[in-house]
Design a protein around this motif. Structure first.
Motif, PDB file in Angstrom:
ATOM      1  N   GLY A 152       0.815  -1.211   0.000  1.00  0.00           N
ATOM      2  CA  GLY A 152       0.000   0.000   0.000  1.00  0.00           C
ATOM      3  C   GLY A 152       0.846   1.257   0.000  1.00  0.00           C
ATOM      4  O   GLY A 152       0.545   2.221  -0.724  1.00  0.00           O
ATOM      5  N   PHE A 153       1.896   1.265   0.803  1.00  0.00           N
ATOM      6  CA  PHE A 153       2.819   2.408   0.784  1.00  0.00           C
ATOM      7  C   PHE A 153       3.392   2.589  -0.616  1.00  0.00           C
ATOM      8  O   PHE A 153       3.398   3.701  -1.153  1.00  0.00           O
ATOM      9  CB  PHE A 153       3.972   2.204   1.777  1.00  0.00           C
ATOM     10  N   TYR A 154       3.861   1.506  -1.189  1.00  0.00           N
ATOM     11  CA  TYR A 154       4.482   1.596  -2.513  1.00  0.00           C
ATOM     12  C   TYR A 154       3.465   2.059  -3.564  1.00  0.00           C
ATOM     13  O   TYR A 154       3.732   2.983  -4.339  1.00  0.00           O
ATOM     14  CB  TYR A 154       5.097   0.262  -2.927  1.00  0.00           C
ATOM     15  N   GLY A 155       2.292   1.419  -3.570  1.00  0.00           N
ATOM     16  CA  GLY A 155       1.260   1.777  -4.546  1.00  0.00           C
ATOM     17  C   GLY A 155       0.809   3.216  -4.412  1.00  0.00           C
ATOM     18  O   GLY A 155       0.658   3.932  -5.410  1.00  0.00           O
ATOM     19  N   TYR A 156       0.602   3.668  -3.188  1.00  0.00           N
ATOM     20  CA  TYR A 156       0.198   5.053  -2.956  1.00  0.00           C
ATOM     21  C   TYR A 156       1.295   6.004  -3.431  1.00  0.00           C
ATOM     22  O   TYR A 156       1.003   7.039  -4.047  1.00  0.00           O
ATOM     23  CB  TYR A 156      -0.106   5.282  -1.471  1.00  0.00           C
ATOM     24  N   GLY A 157       2.541   5.645  -3.159  1.00  0.00           N
ATOM     25  CA  GLY A 157       3.659   6.471  -3.600  1.00  0.00           C
ATOM     26  C   GLY A 157       3.745   6.579  -5.108  1.00  0.00           C
ATOM     27  O   GLY A 157       4.047   7.651  -5.642  1.00  0.00           O
TER      28      GLY A 157
ATOM     29  N   LEU B 148       1.108   6.138  -7.262  1.00  0.00           N
ATOM     30  CA  LEU B 148      -0.063   6.890  -7.723  1.00  0.00           C
ATOM     31  C   LEU B 148       0.064   8.388  -7.473  1.00  0.00           C
ATOM     32  O   LEU B 148      -0.354   9.197  -8.304  1.00  0.00           O
ATOM     33  CB  LEU B 148      -1.329   6.367  -7.048  1.00  0.00           C
ATOM     34  N   ARG B 149       0.623   8.772  -6.346  1.00  0.00           N
ATOM     35  CA  ARG B 149       0.732  10.184  -5.976  1.00  0.00           C
ATOM     36  C   ARG B 149       2.078  10.791  -6.360  1.00  0.00           C
ATOM     37  O   ARG B 149       2.328  11.950  -6.054  1.00  0.00           O
ATOM     38  CB  ARG B 149       0.544  10.349  -4.468  1.00  0.00           C
ATOM     39  N   ASP B 150       2.924   9.998  -6.972  1.00  0.00           N
ATOM     40  CA  ASP B 150       4.282  10.417  -7.325  1.00  0.00           C
ATOM     41  C   ASP B 150       4.992  10.976  -6.090  1.00  0.00           C
ATOM     42  O   ASP B 150       5.601  12.041  -6.113  1.00  0.00           O
ATOM     43  CB  ASP B 150       4.267  11.452  -8.457  1.00  0.00           C
ATOM     44  N   ASP B 151       4.885  10.227  -5.001  1.00  0.00           N
ATOM     45  CA  ASP B 151       5.472  10.598  -3.710  1.00  0.00           C
ATOM     46  C   ASP B 151       6.659   9.677  -3.442  1.00  0.00           C
ATOM     47  O   ASP B 151       6.493   8.510  -3.079  1.00  0.00           O
ATOM     48  CB  ASP B 151       4.413  10.465  -2.610  1.00  0.00           C
ATOM     49  N   ALA B 152       7.863  10.206  -3.641  1.00  0.00           N
ATOM     50  CA  ALA B 152       9.080   9.398  -3.536  1.00  0.00           C
ATOM     51  C   ALA B 152       9.276   8.823  -2.133  1.00  0.00           C
ATOM     52  O   ALA B 152       9.695   7.670  -1.991  1.00  0.00           O
ATOM     53  CB  ALA B 152      10.296  10.235  -3.932  1.00  0.00           C
ATOM     54  N   LYS B 153       8.962   9.596  -1.103  1.00  0.00           N
ATOM     55  CA  LYS B 153       9.163   9.124   0.268  1.00  0.00           C
ATOM     56  C   LYS B 153       8.252   7.941   0.588  1.00  0.00           C
ATOM     57  O   LYS B 153       8.698   6.937   1.149  1.00  0.00           O
ATOM     58  CB  LYS B 153       8.921  10.255   1.270  1.00  0.00           C
ATOM     59  N   THR B 154       6.990   8.029   0.210  1.00  0.00           N
ATOM     60  CA  THR B 154       6.046   6.943   0.469  1.00  0.00           C
ATOM     61  C   THR B 154       6.421   5.700  -0.331  1.00  0.00           C
ATOM     62  O   THR B 154       6.372   4.580   0.179  1.00  0.00           O
ATOM     63  CB  THR B 154       4.607   7.394   0.145  1.00  0.00           C
ATOM     64  N   ARG B 155       6.813   5.900  -1.567  1.00  0.00           N
ATOM     65  CA  ARG B 155       7.260   4.788  -2.412  1.00  0.00           C
ATOM     66  C   ARG B 155       8.501   4.131  -1.785  1.00  0.00           C
ATOM     67  O   ARG B 155       8.613   2.914  -1.743  1.00  0.00           O
ATOM     68  CB  ARG B 155       7.553   5.301  -3.816  1.00  0.00           C
ATOM     69  N   GLU B 156       9.404   4.953  -1.284  1.00  0.00           N
ATOM     70  CA  GLU B 156      10.615   4.438  -0.644  1.00  0.00           C
ATOM     71  C   GLU B 156      10.289   3.612   0.595  1.00  0.00           C
ATOM     72  O   GLU B 156      10.913   2.590   0.848  1.00  0.00           O
ATOM     73  CB  GLU B 156      11.540   5.599  -0.274  1.00  0.00           C
ATOM     74  N   VAL B 157       9.309   4.047   1.378  1.00  0.00           N
ATOM     75  CA  VAL B 157       8.894   3.271   2.552  1.00  0.00           C
ATOM     76  C   VAL B 157       8.400   1.894   2.102  1.00  0.00           C
ATOM     77  O   VAL B 157       8.678   0.887   2.753  1.00  0.00           O
ATOM     78  CB  VAL B 157       7.818   4.006   3.374  1.00  0.00           C
ATOM     79  N   GLY B 158       7.695   1.834   0.983  1.00  0.00           N
ATOM     80  CA  GLY B 158       7.245   0.552   0.459  1.00  0.00           C
ATOM     81  C   GLY B 158       8.408  -0.360   0.106  1.00  0.00           C
ATOM     82  O   GLY B 158       8.421  -1.539   0.455  1.00  0.00           O
ATOM     83  N   VAL B 159       9.391   0.200  -0.570  1.00  0.00           N
ATOM     84  CA  VAL B 159      10.560  -0.595  -0.981  1.00  0.00           C
ATOM     85  C   VAL B 159      11.389  -1.001   0.236  1.00  0.00           C
ATOM     86  O   VAL B 159      11.725  -2.183   0.417  1.00  0.00           O
ATOM     87  CB  VAL B 159      11.423   0.188  -2.000  1.00  0.00           C
ATOM     88  N   LEU B 160      11.729  -0.028   1.074  1.00  0.00           N
ATOM     89  CA  LEU B 160      12.551  -0.327   2.247  1.00  0.00           C
ATOM     90  C   LEU B 160      11.811  -1.205   3.254  1.00  0.00           C
ATOM     91  O   LEU B 160      12.407  -2.071   3.892  1.00  0.00           O
ATOM     92  CB  LEU B 160      13.019   0.969   2.918  1.00  0.00           C
ATOM     93  N   GLY B 161      10.509  -0.969   3.390  1.00  0.00           N
ATOM     94  CA  GLY B 161       9.709  -1.812   4.277  1.00  0.00           C
ATOM     95  C   GLY B 161       9.689  -3.248   3.812  1.00  0.00           C
ATOM     96  O   GLY B 161       9.794  -4.177   4.616  1.00  0.00           O
ATOM     97  N   GLY B 162       9.571  -3.452   2.503  1.00  0.00           N
ATOM     98  CA  GLY B 162       9.626  -4.806   1.955  1.00  0.00           C
ATOM     99  C   GLY B 162      10.972  -5.465   2.210  1.00  0.00           C
ATOM    100  O   GLY B 162      11.044  -6.640   2.588  1.00  0.00           O
ATOM    101  N   GLU B 163      12.041  -4.694   2.026  1.00  0.00           N
ATOM    102  CA  GLU B 163      13.377  -5.233   2.289  1.00  0.00           C
ATOM    103  C   GLU B 163      13.551  -5.572   3.765  1.00  0.00           C
ATOM    104  O   GLU B 163      14.080  -6.631   4.115  1.00  0.00           O
ATOM    105  CB  GLU B 163      14.443  -4.230   1.859  1.00  0.00           C
ATOM    106  N   ALA B 164      13.094  -4.691   4.645  1.00  0.00           N
ATOM    107  CA  ALA B 164      13.216  -4.932   6.085  1.00  0.00           C
ATOM    108  C   ALA B 164      12.409  -6.158   6.500  1.00  0.00           C
ATOM    109  O   ALA B 164      12.878  -6.972   7.310  1.00  0.00           O
ATOM    110  CB  ALA B 164      12.765  -3.700   6.869  1.00  0.00           C
TER     111      ALA B 164
END
Length: 186
Positions: free
Chosen positions: A45-50, A52-68
């Protein structure tokens, strides 16, 4: 030293709750917040929202959260396989190590604290409320695992600490690479 002290007192501390069916049911229900099948859609959801909204920080949370989460899952499963500690509700030898169990460390704690750490590190600079909320949720999941008699305090503390450090490591490693790339471009 803290882990050793907790392991030594696990059998006594596991009896601080009333151990009723309602408490165990509540603990199991609440702890579903920290299960992989709940946390993975949150990360997506973080990644998808990031995106859709072109929000780099939210997209990054999706990527980093997945890695973590992936890192936490790997560490947790390796340790569970190595230590094979029986759960507090095991029929035979509860709490014993090397008996075939999968209690140490708590997977729910390590995963929920890893994701909370990523989110808190990413958003904590702009808001003090975000770390309070995400760490509060991780602590609630951890406490629920204890209340449900699925883990000892040592399982949860070790899992939570490892999760926090995994999330911090993932965030900082990414941050270091971003800074390094930026400095190389100059």
């Amino acid at each position: 030293a803290i882990t050793a002290a907790l392991i030594a007192t696990d059998h006594r501390s596991s009896n601080i709750f009333e151990n009723s069916r309602g408490q165990i049911s509540w603990g199991n229900g609440i702890s579903k917040i920290g299960a992989s099948y709940t946390l993975l859609p949150v990360v997506a959801g973080f990644y998808g929202y990031g995106v859709l909204r072109d929000d780099a920080k939210t997209r990054e949370v999706g990527v980093l959260g997945g890695e973590a989460l992936l890192d936490a899952l790997i560490v947790s499963e390796v340790m569970k396989t190595a230590f094979r500690r029986n759960r507090p509700d095991a029929v035979n030898e509860p709490g014993h190590f090397f008996e075939g169990g999968d209690s140490f460390p708590s997977g729910h704690a390590i995963e929920s604290w890893a994701l909370a750490s990523v989110i808190a590190h990413e958003y904590g600079h702009g808001s003090k409320l975000v770390p309070i909320v995400v760490y509060g949720l991780a602590a609630t999941v951890s406490t629920a695992r204890f209340a449900a008699q699925r883990h000892y305090a040592s399982d949860i503390v070790v899992g939570g600490a490892m999760g926090w450090f995994i999330g911090r490591y993932v965030y900082r490693t990414h941050l270091d690479r971003a800074i390094h790339r930026h400095s190389m471009a100059m």
